[in-house]
Write a protein that holds these residues in place. Structure first.
Motif, PDB file in Angstrom:
ATOM      1  N   GLY A  67      36.598  48.771  37.543  1.00 48.07           N
ATOM      2  CA  GLY A  67      35.740  47.859  38.282  1.00 48.07           C
ATOM      3  C   GLY A  67      36.436  46.557  38.636  1.00 48.07           C
ATOM      4  N   ILE A  68      35.797  45.808  39.519  1.00 48.60           N
ATOM      5  CA  ILE A  68      36.422  44.593  40.034  1.00 48.60           C
ATOM      6  C   ILE A  68      36.504  43.491  38.982  1.00 48.60           C
ATOM      7  CG2 ILE A  68      34.254  43.635  40.953  1.00 48.60           C
ATOM      8  CD1 ILE A  68      35.969  42.608  43.332  1.00 48.60           C
ATOM      9  N   ALA A  69      35.511  43.390  38.086  1.00 49.55           N
ATOM     10  CA  ALA A  69      35.514  42.311  37.096  1.00 49.55           C
ATOM     11  C   ALA A  69      36.706  42.428  36.158  1.00 49.55           C
ATOM     12  CB  ALA A  69      34.207  42.313  36.310  1.00 49.55           C
ATOM     13  N   ARG A  70      36.989  43.637  35.683  1.00 50.29           N
ATOM     14  CA  ARG A  70      38.147  43.850  34.808  1.00 50.29           C
ATOM     15  C   ARG A  70      39.438  43.479  35.551  1.00 50.29           C
ATOM     16  NH1 ARG A  70      40.227  47.754  31.087  1.00 50.29           N
ATOM     17  NH2 ARG A  70      42.475  47.355  30.931  1.00 50.29           N
ATOM     18  N   ALA A  71      39.542  43.889  36.818  1.00 50.90           N
ATOM     19  CA  ALA A  71      40.740  43.583  37.594  1.00 50.90           C
ATOM     20  C   ALA A  71      40.901  42.081  37.799  1.00 50.90           C
ATOM     21  CB  ALA A  71      40.682  44.309  38.932  1.00 50.90           C
TER      22      ALA A  71
END
Length: 278
Positions: free
Chosen positions: A69-73
Motif C-alpha cells: 500500500g501507499i502508506a507503507r511506501a
C-alpha cells in the motif's frame, strides 16, 4: 523572500506504472532535487523500472516484497530521508509530473511558521478545476507534490499503514495539525496530476463531475473515511463523508459497474464501523 537551502529528496511510489509516464515524472524532478528514490510495491514490470532508472545517475529503487500500500511506501521514503540525512522529502505519485522550477519556488516558503507540509496547486489532466487561491492558505493537501521537513517525520509522525490506500494524505494532514504543525497550499501551479477517470455528464441545466474510481478504490475510500471519523472526530471527516454520499448517488446515476461499486462502498462502510482505533 529568503530562500532556504538544504538537501532535498524526492520519493515516488510505484505499482505497475506506465513506464512512459514514469519516465516523464523522473525527467521532470531528478534535476530539481539531490536524489530520487522509487519505492515499488511489487510491480509486475519491475524489470522495466530498473532499466529506466539506469538513465539517471541520482535515482535508486527500494523494492518491496509485496504490495503493502501507499502508506507503507511513503514511510519508506521518509525513513530513507532520515537515514541518509536529507533535510526535506517530496512525495510523488507515479503519474504526477512536477513543473520545472517548482522546488526552487518551494524553497522560498520553507520559513513558514510551524511547517508540517507544503504543497502547490495542481493542474488536472482531465480538466477538473480546483479552486485556486491567490495567497497562501492552510488546508488539506494531497500526497503528490507534498514537501515535508525530515525533522518532523523523525519525531514519529508517520503515515498510517492500516489505511493502505486512500485518505492516507488527509490522515497525515489532520495528524500534523493535531500535533501543532501547519499544512500549507502555495499560490501557484506546480504539479500536473490526475484524479480518477473524470467525466462531466449533464444534470438538468448544468454539468457535474464524476470521478469513476474503481470498485477496489471505493471500498478503501469509504472504509478509511469512517476510520478518520473515529480517529479524529466528525468535524475533521465531515467533508469526506459528504463527498462519499455524493459519490454513492453519482455512481447509481452515471457510472458503469454500479452494483460492484455500490457493494464495495457498503462493505467499506461496514468494515470502517467495525474497525477498532487504538
Amino acid at each position: 523572500m529568503k530562500t532556504i537551502e538544504g538537501r532535498f529528496l524526492a520519493g515516488i511510489v510505484t505499482f505497475n506504472p506506465c513506464i512512459e509516464r514514469l519516465k516523464e515524472n523522473l525527467g521532470a524532478i531528478f534535476s530539481q532535487v539531490d536524489h530520487v528514490v522509487i519505492v515499488d510495491n511489487h510491480s509486475k514490470n519491475i524489470s522495466s523500472i530498473r532499466e529506466l532508472t539506469k538513465q539517471f545517475d541520482n535515482v535508486s529503487i527500494i523494492e518491496l516484497s509485496d504490495n503493502y500500500g501507499i502508506a507503507r511506501a511513503l514511510n519508506e521514503i521518509g525513513d530513507y530521508g532520515v537515514n541518509k540525512g536529507y533535510d526535506f522529502f517530496l512525495t510523488l505519485d507515479q503519474d504526477s509530473v512536477m513543473l520545472e522550477g517548482t522546488i526552487a519556488k518551494y524553497k522560498k516558503y520553507l520559513h513558514l511558521p510551524k511547517l508540517g507540509i507544503i504543497n502547490c496547486q495542481n493542474i488536472d489532466r482531465n480538466g477538473y478545476h480546483h479552486h485556486k487561491y491567490q495567497e497562501i492558505v492552510e488546508k488539506d493537501v494531497i500526497t503528490s507534490g507534498s514537501l515535508m521537513p525530515t525533522e518532523v517525520f523523525k519525531k514519529g509522525i508517520r503515515f498510517d499503514e492500516n489505511l493502505f490506500i486512500d485518505c492516507v494524505d488527509f490522515d497525515m494532514d489532520i495528524n500534523l495539525r493535531h500535533r501543532g504543525y501547519k499544512v500549507y497550499e502555495l499560490p501557484f501551479e506546480g504539479l500536473v496530476h490526475e484524479v480518477g477517470d473524470i467525466e462531466h455528464p449533464r444534470f438538468l441545466w448544468t454539468r457535474i463531475t464524476v470521478f469513476n474510481h474503481s470498485a477496489f478504490r471505493r471500498y478503501y475510500i469509504q472504509r478509511n473515511t469512517i476510520i478518520l471519523w473515529k480517529k479524529w472526530g466528525r468535524n475533521e471527516a465531515k467533508k469526506l463523508i459528504n463527498l462519499n454520499i455524493q459519490r454513492f448517488i453519482k455512481t447509481l446515476l452515471y457510472e458503469d459497474k454500479k452494483f460492484q461499486k455500490s457493494v464495495n462502498q457498503i462493505r467499506g462502510l461496514i468494515d470502517g464501523i467495525k474497525y477498532k482505533v487504538h
